[in-house]
Design a protein around this motif. Structure first.
Motif, PDB file in Angstrom:
ATOM      1  N   GLU A 117       0.843  -0.997  -0.014  1.00 44.49           N
ATOM      2  CA  GLU A 117      -0.056   0.018  -0.219  1.00 44.49           C
ATOM      3  C   GLU A 117       0.984   1.299  -0.002  1.00 44.49           C
ATOM      4  OE1 GLU A 117      -3.033   2.141   2.973  1.00 44.49           O
ATOM      5  OE2 GLU A 117      -3.208   0.155   2.816  1.00 44.49           O
ATOM      6  N   THR A 118       2.068   1.267   0.795  1.00 44.64           N
ATOM      7  CA  THR A 118       2.738   2.353   0.685  1.00 44.64           C
ATOM      8  C   THR A 118       3.550   2.632  -0.390  1.00 44.64           C
ATOM      9  OG1 THR A 118       3.250   1.823   3.115  1.00 44.64           O
ATOM     10  CG2 THR A 118       4.836   3.359   2.112  1.00 44.64           C
ATOM     11  N   ALA A 119       3.963   1.574  -1.180  1.00 42.65           N
ATOM     12  CA  ALA A 119       4.725   1.508  -2.473  1.00 42.65           C
ATOM     13  C   ALA A 119       3.784   2.139  -3.463  1.00 42.65           C
ATOM     14  CB  ALA A 119       5.286   0.260  -2.729  1.00 42.65           C
ATOM     15  N   SER A 120       2.544   1.586  -3.437  1.00 44.31           N
ATOM     16  CA  SER A 120       1.650   2.311  -4.608  1.00 44.31           C
ATOM     17  C   SER A 120       1.013   3.686  -4.385  1.00 44.31           C
ATOM     18  CB  SER A 120       0.382   1.107  -4.461  1.00 44.31           C
ATOM     19  OG  SER A 120      -0.469   1.417  -3.333  1.00 44.31           O
ATOM     20  N   SER A 121       1.294   4.022  -3.194  1.00 47.98           N
ATOM     21  CA  SER A 121       0.757   5.632  -2.890  1.00 47.98           C
ATOM     22  C   SER A 121       1.788   6.620  -3.427  1.00 47.98           C
ATOM     23  CB  SER A 121       0.379   5.747  -1.471  1.00 47.98           C
ATOM     24  OG  SER A 121       1.536   5.517  -0.621  1.00 47.98           O
ATOM     25  N   LYS A 122       3.170   6.218  -3.483  1.00 48.22           N
ATOM     26  CA  LYS A 122       4.102   6.931  -4.058  1.00 48.22           C
ATOM     27  C   LYS A 122       4.106   7.178  -5.413  1.00 48.22           C
ATOM     28  CE  LYS A 122       7.257   5.398  -0.523  1.00 48.22           C
ATOM     29  NZ  LYS A 122       8.580   5.004  -0.095  1.00 48.22           N
ATOM     30  N   ARG A 123       4.673   8.830  -5.640  1.00 43.14           N
ATOM     31  CA  ARG A 123       4.640   8.858  -7.046  1.00 43.14           C
ATOM     32  C   ARG A 123       6.128   9.176  -7.694  1.00 43.14           C
ATOM     33  NH1 ARG A 123       1.011  12.309  -4.416  1.00 43.14           N
ATOM     34  NH2 ARG A 123      -1.253  12.151  -5.299  1.00 43.14           N
ATOM     35  N   VAL A 124       6.305   8.558  -8.739  1.00 40.11           N
ATOM     36  CA  VAL A 124       7.383   8.736  -9.497  1.00 40.11           C
ATOM     37  C   VAL A 124       7.048   9.572 -10.647  1.00 40.11           C
ATOM     38  CG1 VAL A 124       9.502   7.589 -10.474  1.00 40.11           C
ATOM     39  CG2 VAL A 124       8.228   6.639  -8.542  1.00 40.11           C
ATOM     40  N   VAL A 125       7.626  10.801 -10.715  1.00 41.03           N
ATOM     41  CA  VAL A 125       7.152  11.557 -11.922  1.00 41.03           C
ATOM     42  C   VAL A 125       8.211  11.901 -12.874  1.00 41.03           C
ATOM     43  CG1 VAL A 125       6.434  14.090 -12.647  1.00 41.03           C
ATOM     44  CG2 VAL A 125       5.591  13.009 -10.552  1.00 41.03           C
ATOM     45  N   CYS A 126       8.201  11.375 -14.118  1.00 42.60           N
ATOM     46  CA  CYS A 126       9.066  11.290 -15.151  1.00 42.60           C
ATOM     47  C   CYS A 126       8.838  12.310 -15.901  1.00 42.60           C
ATOM     48  CB  CYS A 126       9.344   9.997 -15.689  1.00 42.60           C
ATOM     49  SG  CYS A 126       9.547   8.661 -14.765  1.00 42.60           S
ATOM     50  N   TYR A 127       9.980  12.772 -16.615  1.00 47.47           N
ATOM     51  CA  TYR A 127       9.991  14.016 -17.533  1.00 47.47           C
ATOM     52  C   TYR A 127      10.604  13.716 -18.749  1.00 47.47           C
ATOM     53  CZ  TYR A 127      10.884  19.059 -18.721  1.00 47.47           C
ATOM     54  OH  TYR A 127      11.035  20.263 -19.209  1.00 47.47           O
TER      55      TYR A 127
END
Length: 116
Positions: A20-30
């Protein structure tokens, strides 16, 4: 047996919590689209993006006309070479991926902003 059951239950709860913690993190790529114009090994295009590494993916850049309508800064790349199409298609490989576009950049300049 009760100890083993408790340990297994505790393990399952920890694993569920971590997921649940891992899925709530955002990894924003540009993706700076101009990177396709770099020479040799420096070139980097949409085909080089691994969509499984990101939760959000930003395509840069598009511009705006003074009236607020969209202005393509590189129509050859965006439309003719199907960069927009390929970029959005990355969400088919990762259905949870959010694809977005950034407005601005060097080619956009600041003259349109002054007229708003």
């Amino acid at each position: 047996m009760k100890v083993l059951t408790s340990v297994l239950l505790l393990g399952a709860l920890i694993q569920a919590s971590l997921a649940e913690t891992a899925s709530s993190k955002r990894v924003v790529c540009y993706q700076g689209t101009w990177s396709v114009y770099r020479p040799a090994n420096g070139t980097y295009g949409v085909a080089d993006i691994d969509p499984s590494l990101c939760t959000h993916l930003i395509y840069s850049f598009i511009g705006l006309y003074a009236n607020g309508s969209i202005r393509l800064l590189d129509p050859f790349l965006d439309i003719d070479r199907k960069n927009f199409e390929q970029f959005v298609a990355l969400s088919e490989e990762n259905p949870n991926l959010k694809v977005m576009v950034a407005i601005g950049g060097w080619n956009e300049g600041s003259t349109n902003i002054q007229s708003w």
